[in-house]
Motif scaffolding. Structure first.
Motif, short mmCIF file in Angstrom:
data_model
loop_
_atom_site.label_atom_id
_atom_site.label_comp_id
_atom_site.label_asym_id
_atom_site.label_seq_id
_atom_site.Cartn_x
_atom_site.Cartn_y
_atom_site.Cartn_z
N ALA A 1 -0.53 13.49 -11.58
CA ALA A 1 -1.90 13.45 -11.09
C ALA A 1 -1.87 13.33 -9.58
O ALA A 1 -0.97 12.69 -9.02
N PRO A 2 -2.84 13.94 -8.86
CA PRO A 2 -2.86 13.85 -7.40
C PRO A 2 -2.99 12.41 -6.93
O PRO A 2 -3.63 11.59 -7.58
N ILE A 3 -2.39 12.14 -5.79
CA ILE A 3 -2.47 10.83 -5.14
C ILE A 3 -3.00 11.02 -3.73
O ILE A 3 -2.49 11.87 -2.98
N GLN A 4 -4.02 10.28 -3.36
CA GLN A 4 -4.56 10.37 -2.00
C GLN A 4 -3.61 9.70 -1.02
O GLN A 4 -3.33 8.50 -1.13
N ASN A 5 -3.15 10.46 -0.05
CA ASN A 5 -2.22 9.94 0.94
C ASN A 5 -2.52 10.60 2.28
O ASN A 5 -2.15 11.75 2.49
N LEU B 1 0.82 -1.19 0.00
CA LEU B 1 0.00 0.00 0.00
C LEU B 1 0.86 1.25 0.00
O LEU B 1 0.48 2.29 0.51
N TRP B 2 2.03 1.16 -0.60
CA TRP B 2 2.95 2.30 -0.65
C TRP B 2 2.33 3.43 -1.45
O TRP B 2 1.80 3.23 -2.53
N VAL B 3 2.37 4.63 -0.89
CA VAL B 3 1.89 5.81 -1.60
C VAL B 3 2.95 6.88 -1.50
O VAL B 3 3.86 6.81 -0.68
N ILE B 4 2.84 7.92 -2.37
CA ILE B 4 3.77 9.02 -2.33
C ILE B 4 2.99 10.31 -2.23
O ILE B 4 1.81 10.34 -2.55
N PRO B 5 3.58 11.38 -1.78
CA PRO B 5 2.82 12.60 -1.50
C PRO B 5 2.22 13.22 -2.74
O PRO B 5 2.79 13.19 -3.82
N ALA B 6 1.03 13.79 -2.55
CA ALA B 6 0.34 14.73 -3.44
C ALA B 6 0.36 14.42 -4.91
O ALA B 6 -0.66 14.20 -5.50
N ALA B 7 1.49 14.42 -5.57
CA ALA B 7 1.52 14.22 -7.01
C ALA B 7 2.83 13.59 -7.41
O ALA B 7 3.81 13.64 -6.69
N VAL B 8 2.83 12.94 -8.56
CA VAL B 8 4.05 12.35 -9.07
C VAL B 8 4.29 12.90 -10.47
O VAL B 8 3.39 12.96 -11.28
N ALA B 9 5.49 13.31 -10.73
CA ALA B 9 5.84 13.82 -12.05
C ALA B 9 6.79 12.84 -12.71
O ALA B 9 7.87 12.57 -12.19
N ILE B 10 6.37 12.30 -13.84
CA ILE B 10 7.13 11.27 -14.51
C ILE B 10 7.27 11.67 -15.96
O ILE B 10 6.27 11.95 -16.62
N LEU B 11 8.48 11.66 -16.48
CA LEU B 11 8.69 12.12 -17.84
C LEU B 11 9.23 10.99 -18.69
O LEU B 11 10.10 10.24 -18.28
N ASP C 1 -3.80 4.12 -3.35
CA ASP C 1 -3.47 5.05 -4.43
C ASP C 1 -1.95 5.15 -4.53
O ASP C 1 -1.22 4.86 -3.57
N GLY C 2 -1.48 5.55 -5.70
CA GLY C 2 -0.04 5.64 -5.91
C GLY C 2 0.64 4.29 -5.98
O GLY C 2 1.82 4.16 -5.66
N LEU C 3 -0.09 3.27 -6.45
CA LEU C 3 0.48 1.93 -6.55
C LEU C 3 1.30 1.78 -7.83
O LEU C 3 0.97 2.36 -8.87
N PHE C 4 2.34 0.97 -7.74
CA PHE C 4 3.14 0.56 -8.89
C PHE C 4 3.70 1.75 -9.66
O PHE C 4 3.70 1.77 -10.89
N VAL C 5 4.15 2.77 -8.95
CA VAL C 5 4.78 3.91 -9.62
C VAL C 5 5.98 3.39 -10.41
O VAL C 5 6.84 2.70 -9.86
N HIS C 6 6.03 3.72 -11.69
CA HIS C 6 7.10 3.17 -12.52
C HIS C 6 7.45 4.12 -13.65
O HIS C 6 6.60 4.86 -14.14
#
Length: 202
Positions: free
Chosen positions: A117-121, A7-17, A130-135
């Motif tokens: 996109a925002p992530i609920q944490n 159930l790992w999540v990260i704060p607020a938003a993730v920016a991935i390019l 939320d914020g699962l499998f960030v890759h």
């Protein structure tokens, strides 16, 4: 190799390019409410897949689940794109499922491109995780994790899994998101207290 992030999540938003591409995923566990092609299609329309041209064929599958226990989630990303996933649960109606988050975008050569996109944490009902499998790189292995199912009775809940795609153009039907759902019959564990924060099944 199993990729498990719990159930790992990260704060607020993730920016991935990353370079622009299309993305798809195939829901393996629990079983989907639609018959899915090998690449997971049809999956663009919210809240539960299909497209305006192809609503999809219902599978008729209702997954049997024990309340208050962990549910195994397994999905295969069939076309790579950087991003993350969210899991939510509706008790009585798919109208209870949250809207797709408002993506942050930048201007691209072909129109808006998604950045984050925002992530609920922490996640709030009806979101389970939320914020699962960030890759940011391709994986040939399925993404897998376990999520806690509330201890409730629910004859026909809807479990929703949404993929957010970074550096992606706007999909006609789904914006920057793809969607899959599974129909669930949840039976509460009588040995555990009921989870009162969830709507009562009607």
């Amino acid at each position: 190799m199993r990729i498990s992030r719990g159930l790992w999540v990260i704060p607020a938003a993730v920016a991935i390019l990353a370079p622009f591409a299309s993305a798809h995923f195939h829901l393996l566990e629990p079983q989907s409410w639609l018959v899915e092609a090998n690449n997971g299609d049809p999956q663009k329309l919210g809240p539960c897949g299909g497209t305006t041209a192809n609503a999809g064929m219902p599978s008729g599958i209702v997954n049997q689940v024990r309340g208050g226990q962990k549910l195994h989630i397994k999905l295969q990303e069939t076309v790579f794109h950087p991003g993350h996933y969210r899991i939510a649960l509706a008790v009585n109606s798919r109208d209870e499922l949250p809207a797709d988050p408002q993506a942050v975008t930048r201007d691209g050569d072909k129109g808006p491109q998604s950045v984050s996109a925002p992530i609920q944490n922490p996640p709030k009902i009806p979101v389970l995780a939320d914020g699962l499998f960030v890759h940011t790189t391709r994986s040939t292995d399925p993404f897998e994790t376990d999520v806690q199912i509330p201890n409730i009775n629910c004859p026909k809940c809807t479990l929703q899994i949404v993929e957010f795609m970074a550096e992606h153009g706007v999909n006609k039907d789904g914006g920057f998101f793809y969607h899959h759902c599974a129909e669930m019959q949840i039976t509460a564990d009588a040995s555990k207290p009921m989870d009162r924060g969830w709507p009562a099944a009607k």
